[in-house]
Design a protein around this motif. Structure first.
Motif, PDB file in Angstrom:
ATOM      1  N   PRO A 197       0.819  -1.190  -0.070  1.00  0.00           N
ATOM      2  CA  PRO A 197       0.132   0.267  -0.059  1.00  0.00           C
ATOM      3  C   PRO A 197       0.803   1.239  -0.044  1.00  0.00           C
ATOM      4  N   LEU A 198       0.246   2.112  -0.467  1.00  0.00           N
ATOM      5  CA  LEU A 198       0.838   3.653  -0.313  1.00  0.00           C
ATOM      6  C   LEU A 198      -0.440   4.536  -0.246  1.00  0.00           C
ATOM      7  N   LEU A 237      -5.978  -0.673   6.599  1.00  0.00           N
ATOM      8  CA  LEU A 237      -4.570  -0.618   6.753  1.00  0.00           C
ATOM      9  C   LEU A 237      -4.132  -0.601   8.072  1.00  0.00           C
ATOM     10  N   ASP A 238      -2.937  -1.491   8.348  1.00  0.00           N
ATOM     11  CA  ASP A 238      -2.409  -1.414   9.693  1.00  0.00           C
ATOM     12  C   ASP A 238      -1.113  -0.785   9.733  1.00  0.00           C
ATOM     13  N   ARG A 239      -0.299  -0.883   8.783  1.00  0.00           N
ATOM     14  CA  ARG A 239       1.089  -0.150   8.599  1.00  0.00           C
ATOM     15  C   ARG A 239       1.297   0.298   7.159  1.00  0.00           C
ATOM     16  N   PHE A 240       1.726   1.262   6.910  1.00  0.00           N
ATOM     17  CA  PHE A 240       1.892   1.743   5.451  1.00  0.00           C
ATOM     18  C   PHE A 240       2.797   2.994   5.296  1.00  0.00           C
ATOM     19  N   PRO A 241       3.478   3.142   4.210  1.00  0.00           N
ATOM     20  CA  PRO A 241       4.038   4.561   3.811  1.00  0.00           C
ATOM     21  C   PRO A 241       3.172   5.496   3.549  1.00  0.00           C
ATOM     22  N   LEU A 242       3.079   6.814   3.670  1.00  0.00           N
ATOM     23  CA  LEU A 242       2.354   7.840   3.515  1.00  0.00           C
ATOM     24  C   LEU A 242       2.779   9.258   2.789  1.00  0.00           C
ATOM     25  N   LEU A 243       2.162   9.385   1.837  1.00  0.00           N
ATOM     26  CA  LEU A 243       2.782  10.567   0.940  1.00  0.00           C
ATOM     27  C   LEU A 243       1.976  11.949   0.816  1.00  0.00           C
ATOM     28  N   GLY A 244       2.629  12.943   1.113  1.00  0.00           N
ATOM     29  CA  GLY A 244       1.900  14.109   1.508  1.00  0.00           C
ATOM     30  C   GLY A 244       2.460  15.143   0.386  1.00  0.00           C
TER      31      GLY A 244
END
Length: 270
Positions: free
Chosen positions: A11-12, A80-87
């Motif tokens: 995921p992203l 989702l439990d844990r994921f990378p995040l884009l801002g």
């Protein structure tokens, strides 16, 4: 709240930014290549922030805390439990606040064209305050009177090296995305964003990508974020655009930097 998933793989999550539209972005010359590029190796989860796109336009609160709460709702709805995040742009501040609030869930943070303080929040001199106030006043007058000349100026700030076709596409998307009243409310809220006190409490690895000569958000904001956030990388891209276009050399570099940075988490449990 409207959200969507596309692509396959780890995921992203992309925090919402300026005037998105989950449906129209697929055919937009501004955002279609972003969707294709980010979803090429990932399951991309994105959403329309409250007040625009396919989310509810008629909302009493367009404040910063509400945006962070909306990101929480989308992540939970997506399971989702844990994921990378884009801002991206002001979405970077929302992503920072979420990462501080939920350090156990954000594995990596990518900030693109982001800032810790909005134009009024970071204004220190009379001249800076005058410039920030003028920007807001032009927005209020231009949008309330449906003045296309203002939107053209606005487009040129986001895409100074864009073609007239891209400027028209940017303007058309803005007009279809939300109401004039909400645009003014958004710009007021953006100008007062300040996560400078939160940024030092981001504990996940962070990548900051910023166009070197960005006309909308100066590179000094990227440097400020890099000084505030522990364990971060700062990469400048050779562009003047605030939103990278499909045909400029910086675009594949941008995607490659994100893939390199996220590769560590490619096989992490989800």
């Amino acid at each position: 709240m409207a959200y969507a998933c596309s692509g396959t793989g780890p995921p992203l999550v992309k925090a919402a930014n300026w005037l998105t539209h989950l449906d129209l972005e697929w055919s937009s010359a501004i955002w279609a290549h972003w969707l294709d590029g980010l979803a090429h190796h990932h399951r991309l989860i994105r959403y329309d922030e409250r007040g625009c796109g396919l989310s509810d336009w008629d909302v009493p609160d367009l404040g910063f805390d509400a945006w962070v709460n909306d990101l929480e709702l989308v992540v939970d709805a997506a399971g989702l439990d844990r994921f990378p995040l884009l801002g991206v742009s002001q979405g970077g501040a929302v992503a920072i606040a979420y990462a501080v609030r939920h350090p156990e869930r954000v594995s990596r943070l990518v900030l693109a064209g982001a800032y810790s303080r909005g134009r009024l929040a970071r204004a220190r001199t009379v001249a800076e305050r005058d410039e920030a106030t003028l920007d807001l006043q032009l927005a209020r007058i231009g949008w309330r009177h449906d003045d296309p000349s203002f939107r053209q100026v606005f487009a040129s700030q986001f895409l100074p090296d864009g073609s007239r076709m891209l400027w028209d596409a940017f303007n058309d998307l803005q007009r279809a995305t939300t109401s004039t009243e909400n645009v003014v409310r958004f710009l007021d809220a953006f100008a007062h964003i300040d996560v400078s006190a939160l940024a030092p409490h981001v504990w996940c690895p962070t990548l900051i990508l910023h166009c070197r000569d960005d006309l909308r958000v100066p590179r000094s904001q990227a440097q400020e974020l890099a000084a505030l956030i522990p364990d971060c990388e700062l990469r400048f891209l050779n562009s003047r655009n605030h939103i990278l276009t499909a045909d400029e050399p910086a675009w594949p570099v941008f995607l490659a930097e994100i893939e390199r940075f996220l590769a560590v988490d490619a096989f992490a449990p989800r």
